[in-house]
Design a protein around this motif. Structure first.
Motif, PDB file in Angstrom:
ATOM      1  N   GLY A  35       0.787  -1.223   0.000  1.00  0.00           N
ATOM      2  CA  GLY A  35       0.000   0.000   0.000  1.00  0.00           C
ATOM      3  C   GLY A  35       0.818   1.272   0.000  1.00  0.00           C
ATOM      4  N   VAL A  36       0.784   2.004  -1.112  1.00  0.00           N
ATOM      5  CA  VAL A  36       1.365   3.347  -1.163  1.00  0.00           C
ATOM      6  C   VAL A  36       0.254   4.317  -1.557  1.00  0.00           C
ATOM      7  CG1 VAL A  36       3.627   2.431  -1.822  1.00  0.00           C
ATOM      8  CG2 VAL A  36       2.068   3.236  -3.602  1.00  0.00           C
ATOM      9  N   ARG A  37       0.515   5.584  -1.348  1.00  0.00           N
ATOM     10  CA  ARG A  37      -0.507   6.587  -1.631  1.00  0.00           C
ATOM     11  C   ARG A  37      -0.726   6.753  -3.123  1.00  0.00           C
ATOM     12  NH1 ARG A  37       1.608  11.612   1.698  1.00  0.00           N
ATOM     13  NH2 ARG A  37       3.549  10.847   0.769  1.00  0.00           N
ATOM     14  N   CYS A  38      -1.943   7.149  -3.451  1.00  0.00           N
ATOM     15  CA  CYS A  38      -2.305   7.355  -4.852  1.00  0.00           C
ATOM     16  C   CYS A  38      -2.984   8.710  -4.993  1.00  0.00           C
ATOM     17  CB  CYS A  38      -3.248   6.242  -5.316  1.00  0.00           C
ATOM     18  SG  CYS A  38      -3.785   6.398  -7.042  1.00  0.00           S
ATOM     19  N   VAL A  39      -2.628   9.423  -6.040  1.00  0.00           N
ATOM     20  CA  VAL A  39      -3.329  10.644  -6.437  1.00  0.00           C
ATOM     21  C   VAL A  39      -3.975  10.373  -7.788  1.00  0.00           C
ATOM     22  CG1 VAL A  39      -3.066  13.053  -7.181  1.00  0.00           C
ATOM     23  CG2 VAL A  39      -1.872  12.233  -5.138  1.00  0.00           C
ATOM     24  N   GLN A  40      -5.252  10.642  -7.885  1.00  0.00           N
ATOM     25  CA  GLN A  40      -5.974  10.446  -9.133  1.00  0.00           C
ATOM     26  C   GLN A  40      -6.032  11.765  -9.903  1.00  0.00           C
ATOM     27  OE1 GLN A  40      -7.431   7.704 -10.507  1.00  0.00           O
ATOM     28  NE2 GLN A  40      -7.288   6.222  -8.835  1.00  0.00           N
ATOM     29  N   ALA A  41      -5.612  11.729 -11.170  1.00  0.00           N
ATOM     30  CA  ALA A  41      -5.725  12.886 -12.059  1.00  0.00           C
ATOM     31  C   ALA A  41      -6.566  12.464 -13.258  1.00  0.00           C
ATOM     32  CB  ALA A  41      -4.348  13.383 -12.488  1.00  0.00           C
ATOM     33  N   PRO A  42      -7.886  12.390 -13.088  1.00  0.00           N
ATOM     34  CA  PRO A  42      -8.763  11.872 -14.143  1.00  0.00           C
ATOM     35  C   PRO A  42      -8.860  12.837 -15.324  1.00  0.00           C
ATOM     36  CG  PRO A  42     -10.064  12.751 -12.336  1.00  0.00           C
ATOM     37  CD  PRO A  42      -8.634  12.775 -11.884  1.00  0.00           C
ATOM     38  N   THR A  43      -8.699  12.302 -16.517  1.00  0.00           N
ATOM     39  CA  THR A  43      -8.727  13.146 -17.716  1.00  0.00           C
ATOM     40  C   THR A  43      -9.964  12.917 -18.572  1.00  0.00           C
ATOM     41  OG1 THR A  43      -7.422  11.496 -18.921  1.00  0.00           O
ATOM     42  CG2 THR A  43      -6.208  13.288 -17.824  1.00  0.00           C
ATOM     43  N   SER A  44     -10.856  12.021 -18.158  1.00  0.00           N
ATOM     44  CA  SER A  44     -12.114  11.817 -18.882  1.00  0.00           C
ATOM     45  C   SER A  44     -13.266  12.245 -17.984  1.00  0.00           C
ATOM     46  CB  SER A  44     -12.289  10.351 -19.282  1.00  0.00           C
ATOM     47  OG  SER A  44     -12.532   9.541 -18.141  1.00  0.00           O
ATOM     48  N   LEU A  45     -14.387  12.580 -18.586  1.00  0.00           N
ATOM     49  CA  LEU A  45     -15.553  12.979 -17.808  1.00  0.00           C
ATOM     50  C   LEU A  45     -16.023  11.835 -16.917  1.00  0.00           C
ATOM     51  CD1 LEU A  45     -17.760  15.037 -17.138  1.00  0.00           C
ATOM     52  CD2 LEU A  45     -19.017  14.245 -19.162  1.00  0.00           C
ATOM     53  N   LEU A  46     -16.032  10.627 -17.452  1.00  0.00           N
ATOM     54  CA  LEU A  46     -16.470   9.481 -16.668  1.00  0.00           C
ATOM     55  C   LEU A  46     -15.607   9.318 -15.424  1.00  0.00           C
ATOM     56  CD1 LEU A  46     -17.591   6.062 -18.013  1.00  0.00           C
ATOM     57  CD2 LEU A  46     -15.968   6.165 -16.144  1.00  0.00           C
ATOM     58  N   ALA A  47     -14.303   9.433 -15.583  1.00  0.00           N
ATOM     59  CA  ALA A  47     -13.410   9.264 -14.432  1.00  0.00           C
ATOM     60  C   ALA A  47     -13.560  10.410 -13.443  1.00  0.00           C
ATOM     61  CB  ALA A  47     -11.968   9.162 -14.906  1.00  0.00           C
ATOM     62  N   GLN A  48     -13.796  11.624 -13.932  1.00  0.00           N
ATOM     63  CA  GLN A  48     -13.908  12.761 -13.030  1.00  0.00           C
ATOM     64  C   GLN A  48     -15.138  12.678 -12.144  1.00  0.00           C
ATOM     65  OE1 GLN A  48     -13.432  16.526 -15.089  1.00  0.00           O
ATOM     66  NE2 GLN A  48     -11.342  16.055 -15.708  1.00  0.00           N
ATOM     67  N   VAL A  49     -16.218  12.113 -12.642  1.00  0.00           N
ATOM     68  CA  VAL A  49     -17.448  12.078 -11.843  1.00  0.00           C
ATOM     69  C   VAL A  49     -17.693  10.732 -11.179  1.00  0.00           C
ATOM     70  CG1 VAL A  49     -18.535  13.832 -13.286  1.00  0.00           C
ATOM     71  CG2 VAL A  49     -18.959  11.420 -13.783  1.00  0.00           C
ATOM     72  N   ASP A  50     -16.875   9.728 -11.513  1.00  0.00           N
ATOM     73  CA  ASP A  50     -17.188   8.407 -10.976  1.00  0.00           C
ATOM     74  C   ASP A  50     -15.959   7.634 -10.512  1.00  0.00           C
ATOM     75  OD1 ASP A  50     -19.138   6.194 -10.499  1.00  0.00           O
ATOM     76  OD2 ASP A  50     -17.963   5.219 -12.056  1.00  0.00           O
ATOM     77  N   SER A  51     -15.183   7.106 -11.453  1.00  0.00           N
ATOM     78  CA  SER A  51     -14.205   6.082 -11.077  1.00  0.00           C
ATOM     79  C   SER A  51     -13.032   6.610 -10.267  1.00  0.00           C
ATOM     80  CB  SER A  51     -13.684   5.356 -12.327  1.00  0.00           C
ATOM     81  OG  SER A  51     -13.105   6.270 -13.233  1.00  0.00           O
ATOM     82  N   SER A  52     -12.732   7.920 -10.339  1.00  0.00           N
ATOM     83  CA  SER A  52     -11.602   8.442  -9.569  1.00  0.00           C
ATOM     84  C   SER A  52     -11.960   8.688  -8.114  1.00  0.00           C
ATOM     85  CB  SER A  52     -11.095   9.746 -10.194  1.00  0.00           C
ATOM     86  OG  SER A  52     -12.057  10.775 -10.052  1.00  0.00           O
ATOM     87  N   VAL A  53     -13.248   8.632  -7.795  1.00  0.00           N
ATOM     88  CA  VAL A  53     -13.737   8.985  -6.466  1.00  0.00           C
ATOM     89  C   VAL A  53     -14.231   7.731  -5.746  1.00  0.00           C
ATOM     90  CG1 VAL A  53     -15.395  10.373  -5.170  1.00  0.00           C
ATOM     91  CG2 VAL A  53     -14.447  11.246  -7.335  1.00  0.00           C
TER      92      VAL A  53
END
Length: 378
Positions: free
Chosen positions: A133-151
């Motif tokens: 386990g290491v930390r992760c930062v999500q930088a979503p570049t698609s609309l789907l990822a920004q509203v769903d899978s990155s969160v």
């Protein structure tokens, strides 16, 4: 959850908190966030960043992110995978983990998922298992990822037996939703992401759905309406995640459309030329409403309204819209039986009593579901 909309005039950028106590994190939504990624990641105390991205996103955005990391004095290395759903596999996961180990990413460092939902799921899972386990930062570049899978911390890869069946819950430390990145998306990808925006209105916020109906271009064009649509969606998901992090209760509502949609994706072997995830979700949501009508749960006019809106923005609403068609109802039903929400061998559906009145149904007659599939494919 409540998405009750105070549609006050939004600011240019929004901050949404995912309230998980000591593991709480922010979702930042606005322009120019990729260019400031370095200073924001440095503020987390990282020394080195392992960037995971795909070939398409690397061509468009990797140079911006690398300049930002360098300017912040961070070391970094990049692992690039092919674009598309097939990269959510054991083989690619092994490559990503090996690349991160080769870069000497330590527990105090950060894995940066730069891309859409595939990269976010793959990189997030790699971060979850790397050095336990290491930390992760999500930088979503698609609309789907920004509203769903990155969160929300759901990460994983696919199996030949179904989508997202192998993975872990691993919350990010930060989400950077740069709306400028959406301007580089093909129209089809934007439409697919919009299905996940609509979903939040259909679950339990009819006011948000009506707002989207009145502004069918809200998420498709730059401006404050786009930021508002994304922020409203993220607040909705953040509220559910804070209550039900590991999907043991009402977080299952976020899978509206996914039981049918995932089965359709599995049926086409995740062939993105024929069907991409958001399109599967759009078809799945329309099917969920039609199934609810067939069970006497939902007014037919609500199901028709859902279909009209999805079709108005160019999204498919029937399995028959998938190029090349799909398999038999029995084959689709078999895929559905591998769904993550299956419990004690029984299917769990997300059904609706109307727009904004979705609920978790665990007692649906399998024969009724199979008969519905046969009607849909007839």
């Amino acid at each position: 959850m409540s998405l009750a909309a105070s549609f006050a005039e939004p600011q240019v950028a929004e901050r949404v908190e995912v309230g998980l106590g000591a593991r709480a994190y922010d979702i930042l939504i606005g322009p120019g966030l990729l260019a400031s990624a370095g200073e924001r990641i440095a503020a987390l105390g990282a020394r080195t960043v392992g960037v995971v991205t795909d070939e398409n996103v690397a061509r468009l955005h990797l140079a911006t992110v690398e300049r930002s990391l360098a300017a912040a004095g961070l070391g970094f290395s990049t692992v690039t995978v092919p674009a598309g759903e097939p990269s959510k596999s054991f083989g690619r996961l092994s490559e990503v983990v090996d690349g991160l180990l080769a870069a000497r990413i330590e527990r105090g460092d950060v894995v940066l998922a730069l891309g859409g939902g595939v990269v976010g799921d793959l990189a997030g899972f790699a971060a979850a298992i790397l050095r336990r386990g290491v930390r992760c930062v999500q930088a979503p570049t698609s609309l789907l990822a920004q509203v769903d899978s990155s969160v929300g911390g759901k990460t994983g890869i696919n199996s030949v037996r179904g989508k997202n069946l192998i993975g872990a819950f691993h919350q990010p430390s930060l989400v950077l939703a740069d709306v400028d990145a959406l301007d580089t998306l093909p129209p089809r990808e934007l439409r697919a992401g919009y299905a996940e925006v609509v979903k939040y209105g259909l679950i339990d916020d009819p006011a948000f759905f009506a707002w989207l109906e009145a502004r069918p271009r809200a998420a498709f064009e730059p401006g404050q309406d786009r930021i508002r649509a994304i922020a409203t969606s993220c607040r909705a998901k953040a509220a559910v995640v804070a209550r039900d992090e590991h999907e043991t209760g009402d977080r299952a509502l976020l899978n509206l459309g996914h039981t049918f949609g995932h089965a359709l994706e599995a049926d086409v072997a995740y062939d993105g030329a024929r069907l991409i995830h958001g399109e599967g979700v759009a078809i799945g949501m329309a099917m969920a409403f039609r199934f609810s009508v067939s069970l006497g749960l939902c007014p037919p006019e609500d199901a028709a309204r859902v279909e009209r809106h999805l079709e108005a923005v160019g999204l498919p609403t029937s399995p028959k819209a998938i190029p090349g068609g799909v398999g038999s109802a029995d084959v689709l039903f078999g895929h559905m039986q591998q769904d993550k929400k299956v419990s004690r061998g029984r299917l769990t559906f997300i059904l609706a009593r109307g727009i904004g009145r979705s609920f978790v149904a665990k007692d649906v007659d399998p024969a009724a579901a199979l008969a519905f599939l046969k009607r849909e494919l007839a």
